[in-house]
Write a protein that holds these residues in place. Structure first.
Motif, PDB file in Angstrom:
ATOM      1  N   LYS A  25       0.828  -1.206   0.000  1.00  0.00           N
ATOM      2  CA  LYS A  25       0.000   0.000   0.000  1.00  0.00           C
ATOM      3  C   LYS A  25       0.867   1.263   0.000  1.00  0.00           C
ATOM      4  O   LYS A  25       0.560   2.252  -0.679  1.00  0.00           O
ATOM      5  CB  LYS A  25      -0.943   0.004   1.209  1.00  0.00           C
ATOM      6  N   MET A  29       0.898   4.202  -2.866  1.00  0.00           N
ATOM      7  CA  MET A  29       0.709   5.633  -2.597  1.00  0.00           C
ATOM      8  C   MET A  29       1.892   6.442  -3.113  1.00  0.00           C
ATOM      9  O   MET A  29       1.717   7.530  -3.664  1.00  0.00           O
ATOM     10  CB  MET A  29       0.521   5.854  -1.094  1.00  0.00           C
ATOM     11  N   GLU A  94      -9.693   1.713   1.638  1.00  0.00           N
ATOM     12  CA  GLU A  94      -8.594   1.538   0.689  1.00  0.00           C
ATOM     13  C   GLU A  94      -8.832   2.309  -0.608  1.00  0.00           C
ATOM     14  O   GLU A  94      -7.888   2.644  -1.324  1.00  0.00           O
ATOM     15  CB  GLU A  94      -8.397   0.051   0.405  1.00  0.00           C
ATOM     16  N   LEU A  97      -6.767   5.419  -1.398  1.00  0.00           N
ATOM     17  CA  LEU A  97      -5.328   5.322  -1.636  1.00  0.00           C
ATOM     18  C   LEU A  97      -4.873   6.238  -2.768  1.00  0.00           C
ATOM     19  O   LEU A  97      -3.835   6.902  -2.662  1.00  0.00           O
ATOM     20  CB  LEU A  97      -4.967   3.863  -1.935  1.00  0.00           C
ATOM     21  N   TYR A 100      -3.816  10.061  -2.198  1.00  0.00           N
ATOM     22  CA  TYR A 100      -2.688  10.405  -1.346  1.00  0.00           C
ATOM     23  C   TYR A 100      -1.985  11.687  -1.813  1.00  0.00           C
ATOM     24  O   TYR A 100      -1.607  11.809  -2.977  1.00  0.00           O
ATOM     25  CB  TYR A 100      -1.683   9.249  -1.315  1.00  0.00           C
TER      26      TYR A 100
END
Length: 284
Positions: A25, A29, A94, A97, A100
């Motif tokens: 993850k 990002m 999620e 994401l 970001y």
């Protein structure tokens, strides 16, 4: 590895799988913005996995639940790592994401508590987190709330006088509900932490300030889990600190080998390569 195969929080996932997901993850990002403190996120992923899926008490559906353990991110530039674990824990969706670092995102590049569910403080001015943690732990004690306060800080913050003032205060008030987590990756903006302002002998210093101290390999899940368990089991009325020696960019060897990793330079075509390398090491 017992710690790696341990299943957590009622799921069939292991801590090793959780840590891998956190790393993935964080890389995704970083790819969104083309930058980010990815070295720190990859390095601290094992500690975050053990924190959120072994040690901490919280309710994903209610991030402000009064009975929760507080997890403070003193190092605001590690926000990308915290967002990754908050998503993994189900506190952040999620789907966000891909926002970001964008203007309307709940995930700015440096952590801000007013924007992000699950982020307890706005970190970034290094050396302040432990002082806030001391105040929080003292407040919880006076309210007779049994929750614990965890403060994640960097090795660079060991050079701040405010850190040691807070350490002295924590011991004076016998804050056995306070656990400080130090990420010792030996990297600062200008070079190695040990060359900027050496803090060794570190364990002896914390102990001299009245803390129960452990130092372990922060990328060994067995050691990390055992350290959390030992810290929580200390019977003496004193705060606890765990120093985690971590490796920047852990899990992506071609990034690990770079000389400067405080803000590691990742070229546009290297994000997909990093994800592919990480995929090769995915735990079963």
């Amino acid at each position: 590895m017992e710690g790696a195969v341990r299943t957590v929080r009622g799921s069939n996932m292991t801590l090793a799988q959780r840590a891998w997901n956190i790393r993935r993850k964080a890389l995704l990002m970083g790819e969104v913005q083309g930058q980010g403190y990815i070295g720190q996120a990859l390095g601290i992923a094992d500690v975050l996995a053990a924190s959120y899926f072994h040690a901490l008490e919280y309710r994903a559906e209610d991030p402000e639940w009064e009975g929760r353990d507080r997890f403070l991110l003193s190092i605001g530039h590690y926000a990308i790592a915290l967002y990754a674990v908050l998503m993994e824990a189900g506190i952040l969706p999620e789907e966000e994401l891909e926002t970001y670092g964008m203007d309307d995102s709940r995930m700015p590049m440096s952590g801000m508590a007013s924007y992000t569910p699950g982020m307890e403080i706005t970190g970034g001015s290094l050396g302040h987190g432990l002082g806030i943690a001391v105040g929080m732990a003292l407040g919880l004690k006076r309210k007779k709330n049994p929750a614990l306060v965890y403060n994640l800080m960097s090795d660079g913050e060991l050079g701040e006088g405010s850190t040691w003032e807070a350490a002295m205060s924590g011991a004076h008030h016998k804050l056995n509900n306070l656990i400080c987590l130090v990420d010792f990756n030996n990297q600062q903006a200008d070079g190695k932490s040990t060359e900027m302002l050496c803090s060794e002998p570190l364990e002896a210093k914390w102990e001299a300030f009245g803390w129960h101290c452990q130092r372990v390999d922060g990328n060994d899940l067995n050691a990390v889990v055992a350290a959390f368990d030992k810290a929580r089991a200390v019977s003496e009325p004193k705060p606890r600190v765990i120093i985690f020696d971590t490796r920047m960019c852990k899990g992506v060897p071609f990034l690990e080998s770079r000389e400067i990793t405080h803000f590691v330079r990742v070229e546009a075509d290297e994000w997909s390569k990093a994800l592919a390398v990480l995929e090769e090491g995915k735990p079963q």
